[in-house]
Design a protein around this motif. Structure first.
Motif, short mmCIF file in Angstrom:
data_model
loop_
_atom_site.label_atom_id
_atom_site.label_comp_id
_atom_site.label_asym_id
_atom_site.label_seq_id
_atom_site.Cartn_x
_atom_site.Cartn_y
_atom_site.Cartn_z
N ARG A 1 141.35 -66.20 32.73
CA ARG A 1 140.65 -65.30 31.82
C ARG A 1 139.87 -66.18 30.85
NH1 ARG A 1 145.79 -61.48 30.19
NH2 ARG A 1 146.24 -60.72 32.29
N PRO A 2 138.74 -65.70 30.41
CA PRO A 2 137.99 -66.49 29.43
C PRO A 2 138.85 -66.70 28.19
CG PRO A 2 136.79 -64.49 30.07
CD PRO A 2 138.13 -64.40 30.70
N ALA A 3 138.71 -67.84 27.58
CA ALA A 3 139.50 -68.15 26.39
C ALA A 3 139.27 -67.10 25.32
CB ALA A 3 139.13 -69.53 25.88
N SER A 4 140.36 -66.57 24.76
CA SER A 4 140.24 -65.60 23.67
C SER A 4 140.78 -66.18 22.37
CB SER A 4 140.99 -64.31 24.04
OG SER A 4 142.35 -64.61 24.29
N SER A 5 141.27 -67.41 22.44
CA SER A 5 141.76 -68.09 21.24
C SER A 5 141.12 -69.46 21.18
CB SER A 5 143.28 -68.26 21.30
OG SER A 5 143.91 -67.01 21.36
N PRO A 6 141.11 -70.05 19.99
CA PRO A 6 140.54 -71.40 19.87
C PRO A 6 141.36 -72.40 20.69
CG PRO A 6 141.56 -70.70 17.80
CD PRO A 6 141.57 -69.52 18.70
N PRO A 7 140.80 -73.54 21.01
CA PRO A 7 141.53 -74.57 21.76
C PRO A 7 142.87 -74.89 21.08
CG PRO A 7 139.23 -75.20 21.51
CD PRO A 7 139.43 -73.97 20.68
N LEU A 8 143.85 -75.25 21.90
CA LEU A 8 145.19 -75.55 21.38
C LEU A 8 145.18 -76.84 20.55
CD1 LEU A 8 147.09 -74.60 24.63
CD2 LEU A 8 147.12 -73.31 22.48
N LEU A 9 144.28 -77.73 20.89
CA LEU A 9 144.13 -78.96 20.11
C LEU A 9 142.67 -79.13 19.74
CD1 LEU A 9 146.25 -81.56 22.17
CD2 LEU A 9 146.99 -80.22 20.18
N THR A 10 142.42 -79.71 18.58
CA THR A 10 141.04 -80.06 18.23
C THR A 10 140.63 -81.25 19.09
OG1 THR A 10 141.71 -81.69 16.59
CG2 THR A 10 141.49 -79.41 15.82
N GLY A 11 139.35 -81.52 19.12
CA GLY A 11 138.86 -82.67 19.88
C GLY A 11 139.53 -83.96 19.43
N GLU A 12 139.71 -84.06 18.13
CA GLU A 12 140.33 -85.28 17.59
C GLU A 12 141.79 -85.39 18.03
OE1 GLU A 12 141.11 -87.29 13.20
OE2 GLU A 12 139.92 -85.45 13.33
N GLU A 13 142.49 -84.24 18.00
CA GLU A 13 143.90 -84.26 18.42
C GLU A 13 144.02 -84.60 19.91
OE1 GLU A 13 145.79 -80.98 15.29
OE2 GLU A 13 144.73 -80.28 17.09
N TRP A 14 143.12 -84.05 20.69
CA TRP A 14 143.14 -84.35 22.12
C TRP A 14 142.93 -85.84 22.37
CZ3 TRP A 14 144.90 -83.50 26.61
CH2 TRP A 14 144.26 -83.95 27.76
N ARG A 15 141.98 -86.43 21.66
CA ARG A 15 141.75 -87.87 21.82
C ARG A 15 142.98 -88.67 21.39
NH1 ARG A 15 136.70 -86.12 20.48
NH2 ARG A 15 136.99 -86.41 18.25
N ALA A 16 143.65 -88.21 20.33
CA ALA A 16 144.87 -88.89 19.86
C ALA A 16 145.97 -88.77 20.91
CB ALA A 16 145.35 -88.29 18.53
N LEU A 17 146.08 -87.59 21.52
CA LEU A 17 147.10 -87.39 22.56
C LEU A 17 146.83 -88.34 23.73
CD1 LEU A 17 149.51 -86.02 23.84
CD2 LEU A 17 148.03 -84.10 24.52
N LYS A 18 145.57 -88.44 24.12
CA LYS A 18 145.23 -89.31 25.24
C LYS A 18 145.62 -90.78 24.95
CE LYS A 18 142.46 -88.54 28.47
NZ LYS A 18 142.68 -88.33 29.93
N MET A 19 145.69 -91.10 23.65
CA MET A 19 146.02 -92.49 23.28
C MET A 19 147.49 -92.67 22.92
SD MET A 19 142.75 -93.41 20.90
CE MET A 19 143.55 -94.88 20.28
#
Ligand SMILES: [Zn+2]
Length: 367
Positions: free
Chosen positions: A343-361
């Motif tokens: 389904r198309p996203a109906s809520s904002p992303p679970l992580l911000t772009g910055e948080e996602w980059r931090a998770l990747k690291m």
């Protein structure tokens, strides 16, 4: 002396023993014959002949000689309870206490463990699932946690995996897990972490631990992909598939470990080997966990298709049979299902772009 009934040449001594050939988990009562080599016989059939120089003492309970052989399968064992027979064998086996690793490197042992693991799959597939279904509801939580702790140590030792601890990454991971856990209505006893290892996988352990392996994180392109996988693992947790899984998966290796009195060595390797070779959850359990994941992602207002895309990305690149994910229901089927449910996203992303980059690291400070 009377010689018309010649005394047969005094037959070499021997005795009775229990034999495991190291490739099946069959336990055989055998006869030992101390000939120029140690013959392991079942009646007239010689099952194996071990050169005395290659025989080594293996760990075993007191009151029993447990022996292995350098030239036999790594897990092949003889168990001799008769002290006289054991003493005789020890006196012939000049190298029995040489604890040198010899030509068997760890790789060989892993190889044999894989063979052993494969050979017990039949037992697991046909014997244990029923037992697991019946046993799981009876396993007390405390026992489940203890088993989980053992499995936890094994997993960390076997993958030589460290818990990744880059603080901003940990915060992002905790945020993601918390969102999923709350949507899944699971309590806060769930523990989770990212382990540093190339293996692209994620799994749940008894007692409520969920691990994401950094190999999978490395292949992920957005937080929804990882969220779907974590929700899938929480699904296993919620349905206690992990306990079934451990009885089913680890259970057999624990049994083998007990059998050979070697819970830390070969059984840990078998555990790892099995984990790498096959995921022992049933197909139904996998589909249920996928359903759970889909439901959680719907509740979170996030798309379900990314997880399917991650699975296909991983299993498409890995050699067949090496990734746990590859023995889940076919990735293509799962992607198709997750695409249907998307389904198309109906809520904002679970992580911000910055948080996602931090998770990747998150593993960047792990060696
Ligand atoms: Zn699964």
């Amino acid at each position: 002396m009377d010689s018309d009934a010649p005394e047969p040449a005094k037959s070499p001594a021997g005795g009775r023993a229990i034999y495991f050939d190291g490739t099946s988990n069959q336990r055989r009562a055998v006869t030992l014959r101390f000939a120029d080599r140690l013959e392991i016989r079942d009646g007239d059939q010689v099952l194996a002949a071990w050169a005395y120089g290659d025989i080594r003492r293996a760990d075993g309970p007191s009151g029993m000689l447990r022996a292995s052989c350098l030239t036999a399968a790594a897990l092949a064992r003889l168990e001799i309870r008769d002290a006289a027979v054991a003493a005789d064998l020890v006196s012939r086996s000049t190298g029995i206490d040489d604890n040198t690793p010899g030509r068997r490197g760890v790789a060989t042992i892993v190889g044999w463990s894989l063979a052993a693991a494969v050979s017990i799959v039949a037992v697991v597939l046909f014997g244990v699932p029923l037992a697991a279904e019946r046993l799981t509801p009876l396993v007390p939580d405390s026992f489940e946690r203890r088993l989980g702790d053992v499995a936890d140590r094994q997993v960390k030792a076997v993958f030589d995996a460290k818990l990744c601890d880059y603080a901003p990454g940990q915060q992002a991971f905790a945020k993601l897990v918390t969102a999923i856990r709350e949507a899944a209505d699971l309590d806060t006893s769930v523990q989770s972490g990212v382990l540093s290892t190339w293996v692209p996988n994620a799994f749940a352990l008894p007692g409520g631990k969920v691990y994401l392996l950094s190999g999978l994180l490395a292949k992920a392109e957005n937080a929804d992909e990882i969220a779907g996988v974590l929700a899938h693992e929480l699904g296993h947790l919620k349905h206690r598939d992990n306990m079934r899984g451990l009885i089913h998966n680890g259970g057999t290796s624990f049994l083998i470990g007990l059998l050979f009195g070697d819970i830390t060595g070969s059984s840990a390797l078998i555990f790892a080997a099995r984990s790498l070779v096959t995921n022992s959850y049933t197909r139904e359990a996998e589909q249920d966990a996928d359903s759970f994941s889909i439901e959680i992602m719907h509740r979170l207002g996030r798309p379900t298709k990314p997880m399917g895309e991650l699975l296909v990305r991983v299993t498409g690149k890995e050699a067949k049979g090496l990734s746990i994910l590859s023995s889940h229901p076919l990735s293509a089927d799962r992607l198709a299902r997750m695409t249907r449910e998307d389904r198309p996203a109906s809520s904002p992303p679970l992580l911000t772009g910055e948080e996602w980059r931090a998770l990747k690291m998150i593993c960047s400070s792990a060696s």
